[in-house]
Design a protein around this motif. Structure first.
Motif, mmCIF file in Angstrom:
data_model
loop_
_atom_site.group_PDB
_atom_site.id
_atom_site.type_symbol
_atom_site.label_atom_id
_atom_site.label_comp_id
_atom_site.label_asym_id
_atom_site.label_seq_id
_atom_site.Cartn_x
_atom_site.Cartn_y
_atom_site.Cartn_z
ATOM 1 N N ARG A 210 115.587 118.787 50.816
ATOM 2 C CA ARG A 210 114.690 117.675 51.145
ATOM 3 C C ARG A 210 114.990 116.449 50.267
ATOM 4 N NH1 ARG A 210 110.458 118.042 54.343
ATOM 5 N NH2 ARG A 210 110.092 120.270 54.063
ATOM 6 N N THR A 211 115.212 116.692 48.975
ATOM 7 C CA THR A 211 115.581 115.595 48.080
ATOM 8 C C THR A 211 116.933 115.010 48.458
ATOM 9 O OG1 THR A 211 114.319 116.484 46.214
ATOM 10 C CG2 THR A 211 116.146 115.018 45.685
ATOM 11 N N ASN A 212 117.888 115.893 48.780
ATOM 12 C CA ASN A 212 119.249 115.435 49.062
ATOM 13 C C ASN A 212 119.368 114.702 50.392
ATOM 14 O OD1 ASN A 212 120.138 116.526 46.642
ATOM 15 N ND2 ASN A 212 120.700 118.499 47.572
ATOM 16 N N THR A 213 118.491 115.018 51.339
ATOM 17 C CA THR A 213 118.557 114.375 52.658
ATOM 18 C C THR A 213 117.536 113.254 52.830
ATOM 19 O OG1 THR A 213 116.981 115.922 53.649
ATOM 20 C CG2 THR A 213 119.333 116.549 53.702
ATOM 21 N N GLY A 214 116.409 113.383 52.142
ATOM 22 C CA GLY A 214 115.322 112.425 52.339
ATOM 23 C C GLY A 214 114.506 112.690 53.582
ATOM 24 N N TRP A 215 114.765 113.801 54.265
ATOM 25 C CA TRP A 215 114.068 114.098 55.523
ATOM 26 C C TRP A 215 112.673 114.657 55.253
ATOM 27 C CZ3 TRP A 215 118.877 117.271 57.339
ATOM 28 C CH2 TRP A 215 119.919 116.382 57.654
ATOM 29 N N THR A 216 111.733 114.195 56.013
ATOM 30 C CA THR A 216 110.360 114.685 55.902
ATOM 31 C C THR A 216 109.837 115.252 57.216
ATOM 32 O OG1 THR A 216 109.505 112.466 56.410
ATOM 33 C CG2 THR A 216 109.833 113.006 54.074
ATOM 34 N N ASP A 217 110.689 115.278 58.248
ATOM 35 C CA ASP A 217 110.234 115.689 59.580
ATOM 36 C C ASP A 217 110.532 117.146 59.897
ATOM 37 O OD1 ASP A 217 112.962 115.192 59.580
ATOM 38 O OD2 ASP A 217 113.019 114.510 61.669
ATOM 39 N N LEU A 218 111.037 117.905 58.921
ATOM 40 C CA LEU A 218 111.315 119.326 59.124
ATOM 41 C C LEU A 218 110.486 120.143 58.161
ATOM 42 C CD1 LEU A 218 115.231 119.330 59.437
ATOM 43 C CD2 LEU A 218 113.578 119.626 61.283
ATOM 44 N N PRO A 219 110.052 121.339 58.569
ATOM 45 C CA PRO A 219 109.240 122.167 57.681
ATOM 46 C C PRO A 219 110.075 122.780 56.568
ATOM 47 C CG PRO A 219 109.727 123.356 59.694
ATOM 48 C CD PRO A 219 110.255 121.960 59.899
ATOM 49 N N SER A 220 109.400 123.201 55.523
ATOM 50 C CA SER A 220 110.059 123.911 54.435
ATOM 51 C C SER A 220 110.673 125.196 54.946
ATOM 52 C CB SER A 220 109.045 124.263 53.340
ATOM 53 O OG SER A 220 108.441 123.122 52.799
ATOM 54 N N LEU A 221 111.767 125.625 54.323
ATOM 55 C CA LEU A 221 112.243 126.986 54.570
ATOM 56 C C LEU A 221 111.183 127.946 54.030
ATOM 57 C CD1 LEU A 221 116.012 126.577 53.615
ATOM 58 C CD2 LEU A 221 115.039 126.816 55.907
ATOM 59 N N PRO A 222 110.861 129.004 54.770
ATOM 60 C CA PRO A 222 109.667 129.802 54.459
ATOM 61 C C PRO A 222 109.892 130.920 53.444
ATOM 62 C CG PRO A 222 110.603 130.539 56.523
ATOM 63 C CD PRO A 222 111.454 129.380 56.064
ATOM 64 N N PHE A 223 110.803 130.699 52.486
ATOM 65 C CA PHE A 223 111.073 131.743 51.496
ATOM 66 C C PHE A 223 111.431 131.114 50.157
ATOM 67 C CE2 PHE A 223 114.866 130.971 54.122
ATOM 68 C CZ PHE A 223 115.783 130.538 53.171
ATOM 69 N N ASP A 224 111.267 131.917 49.121
ATOM 70 C CA ASP A 224 111.678 131.558 47.763
ATOM 71 C C ASP A 224 113.105 132.058 47.595
ATOM 72 O OD1 ASP A 224 112.197 131.426 45.046
ATOM 73 O OD2 ASP A 224 110.233 132.170 44.440
ATOM 74 N N TYR A 225 114.081 131.142 47.571
ATOM 75 C CA TYR A 225 115.484 131.568 47.582
ATOM 76 C C TYR A 225 115.866 132.296 46.302
ATOM 77 C CZ TYR A 225 120.255 131.346 49.467
ATOM 78 O OH TYR A 225 121.482 131.660 50.001
ATOM 79 N N ASP A 226 115.203 132.014 45.203
ATOM 80 C CA ASP A 226 115.491 132.742 43.969
ATOM 81 C C ASP A 226 115.209 134.231 44.137
ATOM 82 O OD1 ASP A 226 116.423 130.677 42.304
ATOM 83 O OD2 ASP A 226 114.373 130.019 41.864
ATOM 84 N N LYS A 227 114.223 134.560 44.942
ATOM 85 C CA LYS A 227 113.871 135.960 45.182
ATOM 86 C C LYS A 227 114.586 136.524 46.407
ATOM 87 C CE LYS A 227 109.328 135.522 43.015
ATOM 88 N NZ LYS A 227 107.855 135.598 43.207
ATOM 89 N N GLU A 228 114.820 135.687 47.391
ATOM 90 C CA GLU A 228 115.474 136.143 48.622
ATOM 91 C C GLU A 228 116.928 136.498 48.402
ATOM 92 O OE1 GLU A 228 116.389 136.808 52.747
ATOM 93 O OE2 GLU A 228 114.549 136.878 51.574
ATOM 94 N N LEU A 229 117.622 135.745 47.541
ATOM 95 C CA LEU A 229 119.068 135.903 47.393
ATOM 96 C C LEU A 229 119.398 137.096 46.510
ATOM 97 C CD1 LEU A 229 121.896 134.887 47.968
ATOM 98 C CD2 LEU A 229 121.654 133.273 46.069
ATOM 99 N N VAL A 230 119.914 138.164 47.136
ATOM 100 C CA VAL A 230 120.257 139.383 46.390
ATOM 101 C C VAL A 230 121.675 139.855 46.681
ATOM 102 C CG1 VAL A 230 117.868 140.166 46.183
ATOM 103 C CG2 VAL A 230 119.242 140.887 48.167
#
Length: 421
Positions: A210-230
């Motif tokens: 979101r910071t890198n694109t500046g887009w505000t019209d898309l929802p957040s990804l629905p997961f915590d990637y620190d925990k999801e990425l295994v």
């Protein structure tokens, strides 16, 4: 025997046969194929919905939404004499949607057949090319990449499909970033510290889109990637030895980067489950092939992704039959898990996508007969492995490729007891 200039890694043959096992990962090319609207609508914000419960993380690129939907029941240890399930994992390298409709096509197919998959997302696929200098790849110039950056349209499509995938129970792993396979900058030369930099950057591109694109019209990804990425799969299956210490330090549970694996029950390497692409029968040939679309392409059309179309029907059938033969060999003998790798590409007229779909439907038909066939993600598979008794896993590993347990499963696993691994 021929190899690809920068994408390939030779795999060893089985039983002395020469196999051209190329651990390829192709480049997503935004100019390939038609550009229909891709993905599906994101969930609404109705009270009680996953989106409604979202708690933003960081800049709101990701969010905590609670337990992932669509997960199987809590795994249990095999009982004495019980036949092990037949696990099958379909995985996707890169996981970018470039307007060819392949990401939603396979999400739809998985939903239809109750399958879960692993999507190894390339971090760069969420980074606009205008911000490419945010990427500092080890041993390569700032902003460099051996795969193309996506257009803004395709970054948005990728976000939409990754969002949907997680909500439908699939796993989001990593394929890292710049996909460097040759020369001094190859991932095969990276140190553990450099792998840490690459992973940190891959995660940041997901966590800060979101910071890198500046887009505000898309929802957040629905997961915590620190925990999801295994877990993940390295480009061209290179560099695993130096990746593993870093992956273990980060708390990863598996790695899917080993080349030239065999259809046997896996074990741990460097503290992580080692889940390789596997050598499987290649109908009509005297050697076996790695269980990935790109390796079939390399054997059939000698590196060409656009060979003469009169070859396509035979190659499509050969590829589908290879996957089905690999499944049947495991299912009818040692029940070793079956791992398949793919790319969202229309190589050779899209025949490999058709072959993967045909194989998945064949395998799902066995499951739908009531057989204990489970189409799962890598994460779901290691969940099951982690609760099995050590002596059961040792017995399973004692079965070679295509070897049936002596006396049947009831006899072979009869004398097993003890605590979970």
């Amino acid at each position: 025997m021929r190899t690809l200039s920068r994408r390939g890694a030779i795999g060893l043959g089985v039983g002395g046969a020469a196999a051209l096992g190329l651990a390829g990962c192709g480049t997503l090319n935004p100019s390939d194929g038609p550009r229909p609207a891709s993905g599906s609508a994101t969930p609404g914000n109705k009270p009680g919905s996953q989106a409604h419960r979202a708690r933003p993380i960081g800049d709101g690129s990701t969010s905590y939404t609670g337990k992932q939907p669509g997960q199987p029941a809590k795994p249990e240890p095999l009982g004495p004499g019980q036949t092990p399930p037949q696990f099958v994992v379909f995985s996707w390298d890169g996981a970018g949607e470039v307007g060819n409709g392949l990401f939603p096509r396979f999400l739809d197919l998985a939903k239809e057949h109750g399958a879960h998959m692993t999507f190894f997302l390339s971090g760069l696929y969420l980074l606009p090319e205008s911000k490419k200098r945010l990427y500092d790849p080890p041993n390569n110039p700032v902003g460099a990449s051996d795969i193309g950056y996506l257009t803004d349209e395709h970054v948005k499509a990728t976000l939409t499909n990754v969002h949907r995938a997680w909500l439908e129970g699939h796993e989001i792993g990593t394929h890292f970033n710049g996909h460097f396979c040759g020369g001094y900058g190859s991932v095969g030369n990276w140190t553990p510290q450099q792998w840490r930099s690459e992973i940190d950057q891959a995660k940041s591109f997901v966590k800060e889109w979101r910071t890198n694109t500046g887009w505000t019209d898309l929802p957040s990804l629905p997961f915590d990637y620190d925990k999801e990425l295994v877990g993940g799969r390295t480009p061209c299956l290179l560099g695993q030895d130096n990746l593993l210490p870093t992956a273990k330090e980060l708390g990863w549970r598996y790695d899917a980067s080993s080349p030239g694996g065999r259809q046997v029950w896996p074990e741990k390497k460097g503290g992580l489950w080692d889940l390789p692409l596997q050598q499987i029968p290649f109908p009509g040939r005297s050697f076996e092939v790695l269980s990935m679309d790109y390796n079939m392409l390399a054997n059939q059309s000698v590196n060409s992704t656009n060979a003469p179309s009169y070859n396509y029907p035979a190659w499509r059938k050969q590829s589908a039959d290879a996957y089905i033969s690999g499944f049947k060999r495991a299912y009818e003998t040692n029940r070793a898990p079956f791992f398949i790798g793919n790319h969202f590409e229309h190589w050779n007229g899209g025949i490999y996508m058709d072959a993967v779909e045909q194989a998945l439907k064949h395998i799902a038909a066995e499951k739908e007969k009531g057989e204990d066939v489970r189409l799962v993600s890598f994460r779901q598979f290691v969940d099951w492995m982690d609760v099995q008794k050590p002596e059961v896993l040792e017995k399973l590993r004692g079965l070679d490729v295509g070897q049936t347990p002596a006396g049947g499963w009831a006899s072979y696993l009869k004398e097993t007891s003890g605590n979970a691994a």
